[in-house]
Write a protein that holds these residues in place. Structure first.
Motif, PDB file in Angstrom:
ATOM      1  N   ALA A 163       0.787  -1.149  -0.133  1.00  0.00           N
ATOM      2  CA  ALA A 163       0.076  -0.043  -0.431  1.00  0.00           C
ATOM      3  C   ALA A 163       0.917   1.203   0.215  1.00  0.00           C
ATOM      4  N   ALA A 164       0.229   2.696  -0.603  1.00  0.00           N
ATOM      5  CA  ALA A 164       1.237   3.703  -0.458  1.00  0.00           C
ATOM      6  C   ALA A 164       1.491   4.154   0.032  1.00  0.00           C
ATOM      7  N   GLY A 165       0.624   3.728   1.918  1.00  0.00           N
ATOM      8  CA  GLY A 165       0.941   4.618   2.846  1.00  0.00           C
ATOM      9  C   GLY A 165       1.957   3.970   3.548  1.00  0.00           C
ATOM     10  N   ASP A 166       2.304   2.602   3.079  1.00  0.00           N
ATOM     11  CA  ASP A 166       2.924   2.104   4.093  1.00  0.00           C
ATOM     12  C   ASP A 166       4.316   1.839   3.556  1.00  0.00           C
ATOM     13  N   THR A 167       4.469   2.321   2.259  1.00  0.00           N
ATOM     14  CA  THR A 167       6.256   3.483   1.749  1.00  0.00           C
ATOM     15  C   THR A 167       6.839   3.853   2.743  1.00  0.00           C
ATOM     16  N   GLY A 168       6.160   4.489   3.453  1.00  0.00           N
ATOM     17  CA  GLY A 168       6.936   5.624   4.130  1.00  0.00           C
ATOM     18  C   GLY A 168       7.856   4.661   5.553  1.00  0.00           C
ATOM     19  N   LEU A 169       6.842   4.081   5.642  1.00  0.00           N
ATOM     20  CA  LEU A 169       7.119   2.991   7.420  1.00  0.00           C
ATOM     21  C   LEU A 169       8.163   2.081   7.265  1.00  0.00           C
ATOM     22  N   SER A 170       8.280   1.612   5.534  1.00  0.00           N
ATOM     23  CA  SER A 170       8.964   0.903   5.361  1.00  0.00           C
ATOM     24  C   SER A 170      10.553   1.163   5.241  1.00  0.00           C
ATOM     25  N   ARG A 171      10.347   2.491   4.427  1.00  0.00           N
ATOM     26  CA  ARG A 171      12.128   3.341   4.135  1.00  0.00           C
ATOM     27  C   ARG A 171      11.945   3.926   5.647  1.00  0.00           C
ATOM     28  N   ALA A 172      11.403   4.195   6.796  1.00  0.00           N
ATOM     29  CA  ALA A 172      12.373   4.636   8.324  1.00  0.00           C
ATOM     30  C   ALA A 172      12.199   2.812   8.609  1.00  0.00           C
ATOM     31  N   LEU A 173      11.661   2.049   8.501  1.00  0.00           N
ATOM     32  CA  LEU A 173      12.873   0.722   9.140  1.00  0.00           C
ATOM     33  C   LEU A 173      13.845   0.380   8.556  1.00  0.00           C
ATOM     34  N   ALA A 174      13.733   0.247   7.326  1.00  0.00           N
ATOM     35  CA  ALA A 174      14.604   0.276   6.747  1.00  0.00           C
ATOM     36  C   ALA A 174      15.870   1.020   6.818  1.00  0.00           C
ATOM     37  N   PHE A 175      15.698   2.482   7.034  1.00  0.00           N
ATOM     38  CA  PHE A 175      16.974   2.827   7.607  1.00  0.00           C
ATOM     39  C   PHE A 175      17.361   2.862   9.692  1.00  0.00           C
ATOM     40  N   VAL A 176      16.459   2.200  10.524  1.00  0.00           N
ATOM     41  CA  VAL A 176      16.842   2.502  11.206  1.00  0.00           C
ATOM     42  C   VAL A 176      17.359   0.988  11.301  1.00  0.00           C
ATOM     43  N   LEU A 177      17.555  -0.495  10.602  1.00  0.00           N
ATOM     44  CA  LEU A 177      17.629  -1.429  10.557  1.00  0.00           C
ATOM     45  C   LEU A 177      19.001  -1.238  10.002  1.00  0.00           C
ATOM     46  N   ARG A 178      19.511  -0.586   9.091  1.00  0.00           N
ATOM     47  CA  ARG A 178      20.528  -0.683   8.331  1.00  0.00           C
ATOM     48  C   ARG A 178      21.830   0.395   9.183  1.00  0.00           C
ATOM     49  N   HIS A 179      21.197   0.843   9.067  1.00  0.00           N
ATOM     50  CA  HIS A 179      22.256   1.696   9.865  1.00  0.00           C
ATOM     51  C   HIS A 179      21.868   3.361  10.842  1.00  0.00           C
ATOM     52  N   GLY A 180      20.718   3.469  11.139  1.00  0.00           N
ATOM     53  CA  GLY A 180      20.252   4.521  12.092  1.00  0.00           C
ATOM     54  C   GLY A 180      20.347   4.231  13.618  1.00  0.00           C
ATOM     55  N   ALA A 181      20.278   2.636  13.815  1.00  0.00           N
ATOM     56  CA  ALA A 181      19.660   2.322  15.225  1.00  0.00           C
ATOM     57  C   ALA A 181      20.678   2.690  16.544  1.00  0.00           C
ATOM     58  N   ALA A 182      21.830   3.276  16.796  1.00  0.00           N
ATOM     59  CA  ALA A 182      22.222   3.903  17.387  1.00  0.00           C
ATOM     60  C   ALA A 182      22.126   5.067  17.530  1.00  0.00           C
ATOM     61  N   ARG A 183      21.529   6.485  16.089  1.00  0.00           N
ATOM     62  CA  ARG A 183      21.557   7.362  16.534  1.00  0.00           C
ATOM     63  C   ARG A 183      19.868   7.727  16.929  1.00  0.00           C
ATOM     64  N   LEU A 184      19.031   6.626  17.259  1.00  0.00           N
ATOM     65  CA  LEU A 184      17.439   6.908  17.816  1.00  0.00           C
ATOM     66  C   LEU A 184      17.913   6.434  19.001  1.00  0.00           C
ATOM     67  N   GLY A 185      19.278   5.540  19.046  1.00  0.00           N
ATOM     68  CA  GLY A 185      18.964   5.857  21.316  1.00  0.00           C
ATOM     69  C   GLY A 185      18.021   4.075  20.818  1.00  0.00           C
ATOM     70  N   ILE A 186      18.430   3.392  19.865  1.00  0.00           N
ATOM     71  CA  ILE A 186      17.773   2.375  19.862  1.00  0.00           C
ATOM     72  C   ILE A 186      18.858   0.778  19.913  1.00  0.00           C
ATOM     73  N   HIS A 187      19.096  -0.334  20.508  1.00  0.00           N
ATOM     74  CA  HIS A 187      19.244  -0.774  20.602  1.00  0.00           C
ATOM     75  C   HIS A 187      19.528  -2.408  19.736  1.00  0.00           C
ATOM     76  N   ILE A 188      20.555  -2.300  18.614  1.00  0.00           N
ATOM     77  CA  ILE A 188      20.109  -3.443  17.798  1.00  0.00           C
ATOM     78  C   ILE A 188      21.233  -4.877  17.995  1.00  0.00           C
ATOM     79  N   GLY A 189      20.898  -5.905  18.209  1.00  0.00           N
ATOM     80  CA  GLY A 189      21.090  -7.103  18.750  1.00  0.00           C
ATOM     81  C   GLY A 189      22.914  -7.757  17.534  1.00  0.00           C
ATOM     82  N   ALA A 190      23.208  -8.163  18.025  1.00  0.00           N
ATOM     83  CA  ALA A 190      24.275  -9.055  17.160  1.00  0.00           C
ATOM     84  C   ALA A 190      24.246  -9.064  15.707  1.00  0.00           C
ATOM     85  N   ASP A 191      22.405  -9.837  16.363  1.00  0.00           N
ATOM     86  CA  ASP A 191      21.862 -11.284  14.640  1.00  0.00           C
ATOM     87  C   ASP A 191      21.360  -9.897  14.008  1.00  0.00           C
ATOM     88  N   GLY A 192      21.282  -8.293  14.256  1.00  0.00           N
ATOM     89  CA  GLY A 192      20.596  -7.664  13.756  1.00  0.00           C
ATOM     90  C   GLY A 192      18.873  -7.594  14.025  1.00  0.00           C
TER      91      GLY A 192
END
Length: 222
Positions: A13-42
Motif C-alpha cells: 500500500a502506498a501509505g506503507d512506503t514511508g514506514l518501510s523506508r524508515a524501518l530500513a534506515f533504522v535497521l541498517r544504519h540509524g538504530a544507535a542514532r535513535l537510541g535503539i539497541h541493535i543485537g549482534a544478530d541484527g
C-alpha cells in the motif's frame, strides 16, 4: 518461527512506503542514532522502534503488514525465543556492525553457487566502476542479484530503476579467495577484497538495460 515476507508478492500500500523506508534506515544504519539497541544478530524489538516518537503513529500490525507485503523481502520478523516479544531485522544492506545475520556462505562444496551474479548500477557510474571496480562504500557488503529485474524468482538485489547491469564471474572470484554469501532473501553479498573492492577483472559483461545494449568488450578490465 521466522515470519519472512510470505506474502511479499502482494503490492505494498502506498501509505506503507514511508514506514518501510524508515524501518530500513533504522535497521541498517540509524538504530544507535535513535537510541535503539541493535543485537549482534541484527534483530531489534518492534516495541523499541514503535516507542520512538518517529514511529508512534504506527502499530505492530502496521509493521507486520509492511514486512509481509514488501516486494524485496527486506525484513524478517520473529518472536523472541524466551519472551515471545516481536523482533525485526533487515536482511541485508547494513552499514553498522552486525555479526550474525545468518548469511549462507557461497561455496562449490555446498552446491549453492548461483548461475549468475549481477550488480545493478547507473550508466553515470560506469567510468569509475570500470576503472576501479565495485566498492562496498559505507555498507558492509557489495550487493548482487542472481539475475535481472523481472527474471523468475529474483526477489531482491537490484533496484528496478538501474540502467546498467554488471555480470560478475562468481566462480573466478571465489577461486581467488573473495568470499560471497546469500542473505535470507537470496541477495548475493560480498565484502570484496581486503580493500572492500570487487576488481574489474571479475566482470564478465556489462549490459545497458535502457535501452538494452551490451557494452562488451571490456578491454583493459584485466
Amino acid at each position: 518461527m521466522d515470519v519472512a515476507g510470505a506474502a511479499a508478492h502482494r503490492p505494498q500500500a502506498a501509505g506503507d512506503t514511508g514506514l518501510s523506508r524508515a524501518l530500513a534506515f533504522v535497521l541498517r544504519h540509524g538504530a544507535a542514532r535513535l537510541g535503539i539497541h541493535i543485537g549482534a544478530d541484527g534483530f531489534v524489538p518492534v516495541d523499541a522502534i514503535l516507542g520512538h516518537r518517529q514511529f508512534r503513529r504506527y502499530t505492530a500490525q502496521d509493521v507486520q503488514r509492511v514486512v509481509q507485503t514488501n516486494d524485496k523481502q527486506r525484513f524478517t520478523l520473529r518472536a523472541h525465543p524466551h519472551t515471545g516479544a516481536l523482533l525485526i531485522r533487515a536482511n541485508q544492506g547494513h552499514s553498522v556492525q552486525v555479526e550474525e545475520l545468518e548469511l549462507e556462505p557461497v561455496e562449490e562444496g555446498r552446491g549453492n553457487v548461483p548461475a549468475q551474479a549481477v550488480h545493478g548500477t547507473f550508466h553515470r557510474h560506469w567510468p569509475r566502476i570500470r576503472a576501479e571496480g565495485l566498492r562496498r562504500m559505507s555498507r558492509r557488503h557489495i550487493h548482487l542479484a542472481a539475475g535481472l529485474p523481472g527474471d523468475t524468482d529474483i526477489i531482491s538485489g537490484m533496484r528496478s530503476s538501474c540502467d546498467l547491469a554488471i555480470f560478475v564471474d562468481l566462480r573466478r572470484a571465489l577461486s581467488d579467495g573473495i568470499p560471497f554469501f546469500l542473505s535470507a532473501n537470496r541477495v548475493i553479498l560480498t565484502p570484496g577484497d581486503g580493500d572492500g573492492v570487487l576488481p574489474p577483472r571479475y566482470f564478465q559483461k556489462v549490459l545497458q538495460l535502457k535501452p538494452t545494449r551490451c557494452l562488451l568488450p571490456l578491454s583493459g578490465a584485466e
